[in-house]
Design a protein around this motif. Sequence first.
Motif, PDB file in Angstrom:
ATOM      1  N   SER A 149       0.832  -1.209   0.000  1.00  0.00           N
ATOM      2  CA  SER A 149       0.000   0.000   0.000  1.00  0.00           C
ATOM      3  C   SER A 149       0.867   1.260   0.000  1.00  0.00           C
ATOM      4  O   SER A 149       0.556   2.245  -0.688  1.00  0.00           O
ATOM      5  CB  SER A 149      -0.931   0.004   1.218  1.00  0.00           C
ATOM      6  OG  SER A 149      -1.843  -1.067   1.166  1.00  0.00           O
ATOM      7  N   MET A 153       1.206   4.166  -2.994  1.00  0.00           N
ATOM      8  CA  MET A 153       1.151   5.605  -2.763  1.00  0.00           C
ATOM      9  C   MET A 153       2.356   6.303  -3.382  1.00  0.00           C
ATOM     10  O   MET A 153       2.221   7.312  -4.106  1.00  0.00           O
ATOM     11  CB  MET A 153       1.111   5.892  -1.261  1.00  0.00           C
ATOM     12  CG  MET A 153       1.130   7.366  -0.895  1.00  0.00           C
ATOM     13  SD  MET A 153       1.461   7.634   0.867  1.00  0.00           S
ATOM     14  CE  MET A 153       3.210   7.195   0.968  1.00  0.00           C
ATOM     15  N   ARG A 157       2.552   8.819  -6.731  1.00  0.00           N
ATOM     16  CA  ARG A 157       3.099  10.163  -6.519  1.00  0.00           C
ATOM     17  C   ARG A 157       4.284  10.410  -7.452  1.00  0.00           C
ATOM     18  O   ARG A 157       4.449  11.523  -7.980  1.00  0.00           O
ATOM     19  CB  ARG A 157       3.539  10.309  -5.056  1.00  0.00           C
ATOM     20  CG  ARG A 157       4.098  11.678  -4.709  1.00  0.00           C
ATOM     21  CD  ARG A 157       4.534  11.745  -3.258  1.00  0.00           C
ATOM     22  NE  ARG A 157       3.413  11.638  -2.335  1.00  0.00           N
ATOM     23  CZ  ARG A 157       3.554  11.680  -1.012  1.00  0.00           C
ATOM     24  NH1 ARG A 157       4.747  11.809  -0.464  1.00  0.00           N
ATOM     25  NH2 ARG A 157       2.487  11.601  -0.239  1.00  0.00           N
ATOM     26  N   SER A 196      -4.124   5.963   0.947  1.00  0.00           N
ATOM     27  CA  SER A 196      -2.861   6.696   0.939  1.00  0.00           C
ATOM     28  C   SER A 196      -2.725   7.649   2.118  1.00  0.00           C
ATOM     29  O   SER A 196      -1.633   7.846   2.654  1.00  0.00           O
ATOM     30  CB  SER A 196      -2.711   7.470  -0.376  1.00  0.00           C
ATOM     31  OG  SER A 196      -2.520   6.577  -1.452  1.00  0.00           O
ATOM     32  N   CYS A 199      -1.344   5.784   4.971  1.00  0.00           N
ATOM     33  CA  CYS A 199       0.072   5.488   4.745  1.00  0.00           C
ATOM     34  C   CYS A 199       0.928   6.735   4.969  1.00  0.00           C
ATOM     35  O   CYS A 199       2.014   6.666   5.560  1.00  0.00           O
ATOM     36  CB  CYS A 199       0.278   4.961   3.320  1.00  0.00           C
ATOM     37  SG  CYS A 199      -0.515   3.369   2.990  1.00  0.00           S
ATOM     38  N   GLU A 200       0.450   7.877   4.508  1.00  0.00           N
ATOM     39  CA  GLU A 200       1.161   9.138   4.705  1.00  0.00           C
ATOM     40  C   GLU A 200       1.289   9.459   6.191  1.00  0.00           C
ATOM     41  O   GLU A 200       2.341   9.911   6.661  1.00  0.00           O
ATOM     42  CB  GLU A 200       0.435  10.272   3.980  1.00  0.00           C
ATOM     43  CG  GLU A 200       0.527  10.190   2.461  1.00  0.00           C
ATOM     44  CD  GLU A 200      -0.391  11.183   1.764  1.00  0.00           C
ATOM     45  OE1 GLU A 200      -1.198  11.828   2.469  1.00  0.00           O
ATOM     46  OE2 GLU A 200      -0.295  11.304   0.540  1.00  0.00           O
TER      47      GLU A 200
END
Length: 311
Positions: A149, A153, A157, A196, A199-200
Motif C-alpha cells: 500500500s 502511494m 506520486r 494513501s 500510509c502518509e
Amino acid sequence: MAAKKKIKLKDSGVIFNAEDHTYLLGDKFLSGITPVLQRQFFPTEFEGIPKHIVDAAAEYGTGVHASCEDFDANWICDGTQEVIDYISLCSEFNLTHEASEYTVTDGKDYASQIDKVYRVSDDTFDLGDIKTYGQMTQEKTEKARWQLSIYAMLFERQNRGAKVGRLFIIHLRNKQKKDGTFDHISEIIFVNRIPSEICEDLLATDLRGEQFINPYGIPEEYRSQEAIIRELIQTKAAIEEKLNGIKAKILKDMELKNVRTWATDTMRLTRKLPTQRSSFNLALFKTDHPEYDYDQYMRVSEVAGSLSIAV
C-alpha cells in the motif's frame, strides 16, 4: 476524445546499494519502508529465531527473486521449480512485466524497491511482492499489505497520472524437507489497499519518532478485556471437561444396566443407542464423473459470520 498517453515509468534518481541495502538521493540517505514497518508494527518478528536460520531464509529468498528477475529481463528460465511456477502464475493471472526492483521515493525521506510492476493498460499498473515464507501467516500477510500500500502511494506520486490496480503477494517456495518431500507453494494472494492518507500518516509519525496508532489494530476497548476473555475461556474449558467426565460415567452406568432413560423432577437423562451415519462424498463423485454438471443439484445457503478466539 484524445487517446490516453502511455505512461513511461519515471526514474526516482535514488541510488540503491544492494550490498548494505541503503538508498542515496543526492547526498542524503533515505530510510527504507521495511524498517518503518519493523519499528511500528512488528518489532519482535524475528525474536527467538537463530540468526543462521534468518540468514538462510534471506539467502533463499534473494535467490528466488534473482531467478524470477532473470526470466523477466532476459526470458531465461533456470529450470528451478520456483521460476517454472512464477511463469505459470504470470500466465494464469495475465501479468505483463513492466519493471523489477523498481525504486520509488517521496523525494526526501523514504525510498524502497517494488519487486514487480506489471502493466495493465497505458496508465494502470499492478504491483507484486515475492515472498518465499513456508507459511503466509496473518501477520506476514498484513505486513505485506502495508508494504504494498505504501509502494502504491509512492508509485502514483512519482508517476503522475499513473494508477495502481491490484496489489498481491507472489508466494513461491520449493524447499526440500527433512523427510525428503518438498514444501511446494505457488500462489497469488491479493491484498486490499490501505488508503494513501493512512500510509502518509504512518510515515509522518515515524519521521517524528513517535508510535503510530494502527487504525486496523485491536481497539483498546477489547485489548483491555484480554484478561477476562482468557479467564472465561479457561473456565469454560474446565467446566466442559468436568461435565464430559460426568456424562461419560453416567452413560457407562446406563449401558451396564441397559437403561434408556433416567429422570428426576428437574432433569431427564436419555441414552442414545449407537448407530451409523452415511454421507455422500461429493468430491470423490466429481473426480470419478467430471463430465456431469452439478450446479443444478447444488443447494447454497447463507452461513453467518462468527468469531474465533485463540488464547
